[in-house]
Motif scaffolding. Structure first.
Motif, PDB file in Angstrom:
ATOM      1  N   ARG A  71      28.585 115.548  56.907  1.00  0.00           N
ATOM      2  CA  ARG A  71      27.369 115.829  56.141  1.00  0.00           C
ATOM      3  C   ARG A  71      27.298 114.956  54.889  1.00  0.00           C
ATOM      4  O   ARG A  71      26.216 114.570  54.463  1.00  0.00           O
ATOM      5  CB  ARG A  71      27.308 117.306  55.752  1.00  0.00           C
ATOM      6  CG  ARG A  71      27.057 118.218  56.950  1.00  0.00           C
ATOM      7  CD  ARG A  71      26.941 119.659  56.557  1.00  0.00           C
ATOM      8  NE  ARG A  71      25.705 119.866  55.792  1.00  0.00           N
ATOM      9  CZ  ARG A  71      25.413 120.972  55.134  1.00  0.00           C
ATOM     10  NH1 ARG A  71      26.267 121.992  55.140  1.00  0.00           N
ATOM     11  NH2 ARG A  71      24.276 121.092  54.483  1.00  0.00           N
ATOM     12  N   PHE A 100      23.637 121.423  64.586  1.00  0.00           N
ATOM     13  CA  PHE A 100      23.851 122.855  64.429  1.00  0.00           C
ATOM     14  C   PHE A 100      22.986 123.672  65.382  1.00  0.00           C
ATOM     15  O   PHE A 100      22.035 123.161  65.974  1.00  0.00           O
ATOM     16  CB  PHE A 100      23.583 123.275  62.980  1.00  0.00           C
ATOM     17  CG  PHE A 100      24.527 122.652  61.997  1.00  0.00           C
ATOM     18  CD1 PHE A 100      25.857 123.046  61.955  1.00  0.00           C
ATOM     19  CD2 PHE A 100      24.098 121.661  61.126  1.00  0.00           C
ATOM     20  CE1 PHE A 100      26.745 122.467  61.060  1.00  0.00           C
ATOM     21  CE2 PHE A 100      24.973 121.081  60.218  1.00  0.00           C
ATOM     22  CZ  PHE A 100      26.300 121.485  60.194  1.00  0.00           C
ATOM     23  N   ASP A 103      19.184 123.414  65.385  1.00  0.00           N
ATOM     24  CA  ASP A 103      18.603 122.089  65.625  1.00  0.00           C
ATOM     25  C   ASP A 103      17.930 122.093  67.003  1.00  0.00           C
ATOM     26  O   ASP A 103      18.522 122.593  67.965  1.00  0.00           O
ATOM     27  CB  ASP A 103      19.725 121.037  65.581  1.00  0.00           C
ATOM     28  CG  ASP A 103      19.213 119.612  65.642  1.00  0.00           C
ATOM     29  OD1 ASP A 103      18.538 119.257  66.636  1.00  0.00           O
ATOM     30  OD2 ASP A 103      19.512 118.842  64.714  1.00  0.00           O
ATOM     31  N   ASN A 175      32.407 127.498  54.716  1.00  0.00           N
ATOM     32  CA  ASN A 175      31.250 127.297  53.845  1.00  0.00           C
ATOM     33  C   ASN A 175      31.313 125.965  53.102  1.00  0.00           C
ATOM     34  O   ASN A 175      30.292 125.339  52.858  1.00  0.00           O
ATOM     35  CB  ASN A 175      31.160 128.435  52.825  1.00  0.00           C
ATOM     36  CG  ASN A 175      30.999 129.771  53.505  1.00  0.00           C
ATOM     37  OD1 ASN A 175      30.143 129.934  54.355  1.00  0.00           O
ATOM     38  ND2 ASN A 175      31.834 130.727  53.143  1.00  0.00           N
ATOM     39  N   PRO A 182      29.744 120.848  50.927  1.00  0.00           N
ATOM     40  CA  PRO A 182      29.089 121.794  51.834  1.00  0.00           C
ATOM     41  C   PRO A 182      29.507 121.539  53.284  1.00  0.00           C
ATOM     42  O   PRO A 182      29.558 120.400  53.734  1.00  0.00           O
ATOM     43  CB  PRO A 182      27.603 121.506  51.654  1.00  0.00           C
ATOM     44  CG  PRO A 182      27.491 120.753  50.371  1.00  0.00           C
ATOM     45  CD  PRO A 182      28.797 120.035  50.184  1.00  0.00           C
ATOM     46  N   VAL A 184      29.604 124.278  56.933  1.00  0.00           N
ATOM     47  CA  VAL A 184      28.706 124.945  57.873  1.00  0.00           C
ATOM     48  C   VAL A 184      27.634 125.694  57.089  1.00  0.00           C
ATOM     49  O   VAL A 184      27.956 126.560  56.270  1.00  0.00           O
ATOM     50  CB  VAL A 184      29.488 125.922  58.772  1.00  0.00           C
ATOM     51  CG1 VAL A 184      28.554 126.650  59.723  1.00  0.00           C
ATOM     52  CG2 VAL A 184      30.576 125.180  59.561  1.00  0.00           C
ATOM     53  N   PRO A 185      26.351 125.389  57.323  1.00  0.00           N
ATOM     54  CA  PRO A 185      25.285 126.111  56.610  1.00  0.00           C
ATOM     55  C   PRO A 185      25.347 127.606  56.936  1.00  0.00           C
ATOM     56  O   PRO A 185      25.545 127.984  58.090  1.00  0.00           O
ATOM     57  CB  PRO A 185      24.000 125.485  57.157  1.00  0.00           C
ATOM     58  CG  PRO A 185      24.409 124.168  57.735  1.00  0.00           C
ATOM     59  CD  PRO A 185      25.815 124.355  58.202  1.00  0.00           C
ATOM     60  N   GLN A 186      25.183 128.413  55.906  1.00  0.00           N
ATOM     61  CA  GLN A 186      25.238 129.866  56.069  1.00  0.00           C
ATOM     62  C   GLN A 186      23.882 130.471  55.722  1.00  0.00           C
ATOM     63  O   GLN A 186      23.197 129.938  54.854  1.00  0.00           O
ATOM     64  CB  GLN A 186      26.333 130.457  55.179  1.00  0.00           C
ATOM     65  CG  GLN A 186      27.710 129.934  55.474  1.00  0.00           C
ATOM     66  CD  GLN A 186      28.225 130.333  56.844  1.00  0.00           C
ATOM     67  OE1 GLN A 186      27.925 131.411  57.362  1.00  0.00           O
ATOM     68  NE2 GLN A 186      28.975 129.458  57.462  1.00  0.00           N
ATOM     69  N   LEU A 188      25.106 131.397  59.507  1.00  0.00           N
ATOM     70  CA  LEU A 188      25.124 130.678  60.769  1.00  0.00           C
ATOM     71  C   LEU A 188      24.019 131.232  61.664  1.00  0.00           C
ATOM     72  O   LEU A 188      23.946 132.435  61.871  1.00  0.00           O
ATOM     73  CB  LEU A 188      26.491 130.858  61.447  1.00  0.00           C
ATOM     74  CG  LEU A 188      26.749 130.060  62.697  1.00  0.00           C
ATOM     75  CD1 LEU A 188      26.846 128.576  62.369  1.00  0.00           C
ATOM     76  CD2 LEU A 188      28.048 130.528  63.359  1.00  0.00           C
TER      77      LEU A 188
END
Length: 191
Positions: A71, A100, A103, A175, A182, A184-186, A188
């Motif tokens: 990222r 992800f 997406d 996280n 940054p 994994v975007p939370q 999930l």
């Protein structure tokens, strides 16, 4: 000894597909950041999409260093070693992108992995090769393959998707990376 290639030629393609394990290396841009090197396995979780593109399933666990580094800067190297047969090491240096769950490309990419898609899948890493090379591997030892480990799939297979999402949210290095990037975007997204 070593040679560079414009694409993943049929001989390299076959070699890559026959290996039981591969290694993923990434690093942050910061000079004092931590380099990450991870072994990957689980039969069927790597696909060569075309002669310059490779993808693999990224399953949840205790860390998400690769995702954080990708990222930030996209740099990645994949490596396969011959542990049986003629000595060889193949590397794909390139640009990686985590795809992800939310997406639009995720479902189609995941479907291409068939039965290898399993519990705790959080992203698919797509790597576009910039440099492909092989080297001799003369110092790599012979090792015999016994079987797949099923501990990860069994452990996460007992969790619902909601429980996995909660697990991911609780792990500090899911996280953000150990360097605070940054990851994994939370929260999930659900599957």
């Amino acid at each position: 000894m070593g040679k560079e290639y414009e694409r993943i030629e049929p001989r390299l393609w076959e070699f890559i597909e026959n290996q039981k394990v591969f290694f993923v290396a990434t690093a942050p841009l910061a000079g004092d950041g931590h380099v990450n090197l991870s072994p990957k396995g689980r039969q069927g979780t790597l696909r060569i999409l075309d002669d310059r593109t490779v993808a693999y399933l990224d399953f949840g666990g205790s860390h998400a260093e690769t995702i954080a580094h990708l990222r930030e800067n996209g740099r990645i190297t994949l490596m396969w070693c011959a542990f049986e047969g003629p000595p060889n090491i193949v590397r794909v240096h390139g640009r990686g992108e985590p795809v992800f769950r939310d997406d639009p490309r995720f479902a189609e990419l995941a479907a291409g992995f068939g039965e290898a898609d399993g519990p705790a899948l959080r992203a698919i890493i797509v790597v576009t090769a910039e440099l492909i090379s092989d080297t001799c591997g003369f110092a790599v030892p012979f090792m015999d393959y016994r079987s797949e480990r099923d501990l990860h799939a069994d452990y996460f297979g007992r969790k619902s998707d909601e429980e996995f999402r909660e697990y991911t949210g609780r792990k500090p290095y899911n996280n953000a990376s150990i360097d605070g990037l940054p990851a994994v975007p939370q929260p999930l997204p659900p599957r």
